[in-house]
Design a protein around this motif. Structure first.
Motif, PDB file in Angstrom:
ATOM      1  N   ARG A  60      27.335   5.830   2.864  1.00 53.44           N
ATOM      2  CA  ARG A  60      28.225   4.552   2.740  1.00 53.44           C
ATOM      3  C   ARG A  60      28.432   4.334   4.353  1.00 53.44           C
ATOM      4  N   ALA A  88      31.556   2.104   6.084  1.00 57.12           N
ATOM      5  CA  ALA A  88      32.863   1.394   5.564  1.00 57.12           C
ATOM      6  C   ALA A  88      33.532   0.767   6.536  1.00 57.12           C
ATOM      7  N   SER A 140      36.002  -2.024   8.590  1.00 57.29           N
ATOM      8  CA  SER A 140      37.299  -2.725   8.490  1.00 57.29           C
ATOM      9  C   SER A 140      36.907  -3.974   9.037  1.00 57.29           C
TER      10      SER A 140
HETATM   11  N1  GLU Z   1      37.237   1.873   7.761  1.00 59.68           N
HETATM   12  C1  GLU Z   1      37.248   3.010   8.422  1.00 59.68           C
HETATM   13  C2  GLU Z   1      37.096   2.555   9.920  1.00 59.68           C
HETATM   14  O1  GLU Z   1      36.297   1.281  10.138  1.00 59.68           O
HETATM   15  C3  GLU Z   1      35.875   3.965   8.295  1.00 59.68           C
HETATM   16  C4  GLU Z   1      36.389   4.827   7.135  1.00 59.68           C
HETATM   17  C5  GLU Z   1      35.423   6.109   6.774  1.00 59.68           C
HETATM   18  O2  GLU Z   1      34.170   6.106   7.381  1.00 59.68           O
HETATM   19  O3  GLU Z   1      35.951   6.993   6.173  1.00 59.68           O
HETATM   20  O4  GLU Z   1      37.216   3.348  10.806  1.00 59.68           O
END
Ligand code: GLU
Length: 289
Positions: free
Chosen positions: A5, A7, A9
Motif C-alpha cells: 500500500r 498511504a 496524508s
Molecule cells: N501517512 C504516513 C505519511 O504520509 C505514512 C504512513 C505509513 O506508510 O505507514 O507519512
C-alpha cells in the motif's frame, strides 16, 4: 499473495519523495503479481485538505499507478479506531495524560540537572511519564474539572504483556538494519494514541487499517523504522497478523536534505506543468523507466 500500500496524508502536494514511495509499493506488488492499495491518511482533519487528496489521485494516475477502489479514507472510520482503543483500554495498557506540550518541556528542562533521567528517542526527548502513575482519585478530579487529556500507551506494561516481539525487515532501517529485528517497544516512549481533537493517532489507525485491509508487505521510508517497533507492539496487543517491512531510503536534494512538502519546485504538479513525463520522474528518482 503479496499486498502493498501507499498511504499518503493529504496535507500538501506530492513531491519526488512521494513518487519514489508510491512507485516502490506499486512495483513491489506488480513484480510478485500481488495487489496494490492506496489509502488516504486524513485523520488530522485540521491539516488535511480535500483538494490535496484530489491532487494525489491525479498525480498517481499520471505516474501510471492503478489501485483498487474504493480507496479507504481514514476520516470515515473513526469508530473503528475507537473500538481498537477500547480493546487496549480493557487490557489496562492505556493511561490518561493531562500534560500540555509546555508541561512536558518544563519537566524535561527540570530534569536537565540529571540528564540520565531524560530518555532520548530518535526524534528527541521521550515523554517523561509524568501522568503514568496518577492515582485514580487525581485522574477523576482532573477529568471532572474538564481538563483536556490524551490517551497514552504504557509501552513498558504493554510489552511486558506480549513478551519479546520481532519483525522482519526486508529493506533497511536507518543504521542499515536488515533481517529479523527485535522490537524495542520503548524507543518512542509512551506514544499518544488519541486526543480530544484527534480521536485516533497515526500509529493506531495505521495498524488497524493494515490489518483490516490485509496488507502483507509494508514498504515505506526508513524515517518510519522506529514507528514500526511501536506498531508491531500494537499489532501483538490487538491480535493482528504480522506484515513484513521493507523500509526504503529517503530521497534527498542536491544538498543532502530530504524533500519536504515545502519544496514547491519538486512537486509532481510543478514538474508536470514544466513538461516532465512520468519516465523523466522515474529516471530522476533512480527507478527503471
Ligand atoms: N501517512 C504516513 C505519511 O504520509 C505514512 C504512513 C505509513 O506508510 O505507514 O507519512
Amino acid at each position: 499473495m503479496i499486498v502493498t500500500r501507499f498511504a499518503p496524508s493529504p496535507t500538501g502536494l506530492l513531491h519526488l519523495g512521494h513518487a519514489f514511495a508510491a512507485l516502490t509499493a506499486f512495483q513491489t506488488a506488480r513484480e510478485k503479481s500481488g495487489r496494490f492499495l492506496l489509502r488516504i491518511e486524513d485523520i488530522d482533519v485540521t491539516r488535511c485538505r480535500r483538494e490535496f487528496e484530489t491532487a494525489i489521485y491525479e498525480d498517481l494516475r499520471w505516474l501510471g499507478l492503478v489501485w483498487e477502489e474504493p480507496v479507504r479514507r481514514q476520516s470515515a472510520h473513526f469508530t473503528d479506531y475507537e473500538n481498537a482503543l477500547r480493546k487496549l483500554d480493557a487490557m489496562g495498557v492505556l493511561y490518561t495524560c493531562f500534560c500540555t506540550r509546555k508541561d512536558i518541556a518544563d519537566e524535561i528542562a527540570g530534569a536537565s540537572a540529571a540528564p540520565h533521567l531524560t530518555l532520548q528517542g530518535p526524534e528527541g526527548p521521550l515523554y517523561p511519564g509524568t501522568c503514568r502513575n496518577l492515582s485514580a482519585e487525581e485522574r477523576n478530579i482532573r477529568m471532572a474539572r474538564g481538563e483536556r487529556y490524551a490517551l497514552r500507551l504504557d509501552v513498558g506494561r504493554a510489552h511486558e504483556s506480549t513478551g519479546i516481539l520481532t519483525f522482519v525487515e526486508e529493506g533497511r532501517g536507518p543504521e542499515g538494519e536488515h533481517g529479523l529485528q527485535t522490537v524495542e517497544a520503548t524507543c518512542l516512549g509512551d506514544v499518544v494514541l488519541a486526543r480530544k481533537e484527534m480521536p485516533a493517532s497515526y500509529h493506531l489507525a495505521v495498524v488497524n487499517d493494515d490489518a483490516l485491509q490485509g496488507v502483507t508487505c509494508i514498504t515505506r521510508g526508513e524515517d518510519l523504522f522506529h514507528a514500526t517497533h511501536v506498531q508491531r507492539l500494537l499489532q501483538a496487543l490487538l491480535g493482528f497478523p504480522q506484515p513484513v517491512y521493507a523500509h526504503h531510503r529517503l530521497l534527498t536534494d542536491e544538498t543532502g536534505k530530504k524533500f519536504s512538502k515545502r519544496d514547491k519546485a519538486v512537486t509532481l504538479a510543478k514538474l508536470r506543468a514544466n513538461g516532465a513525463t512520468p519516465n523523466d520522474i522515474k529516471r530522476r528518482i533512480g527507478l527503471a523507466a
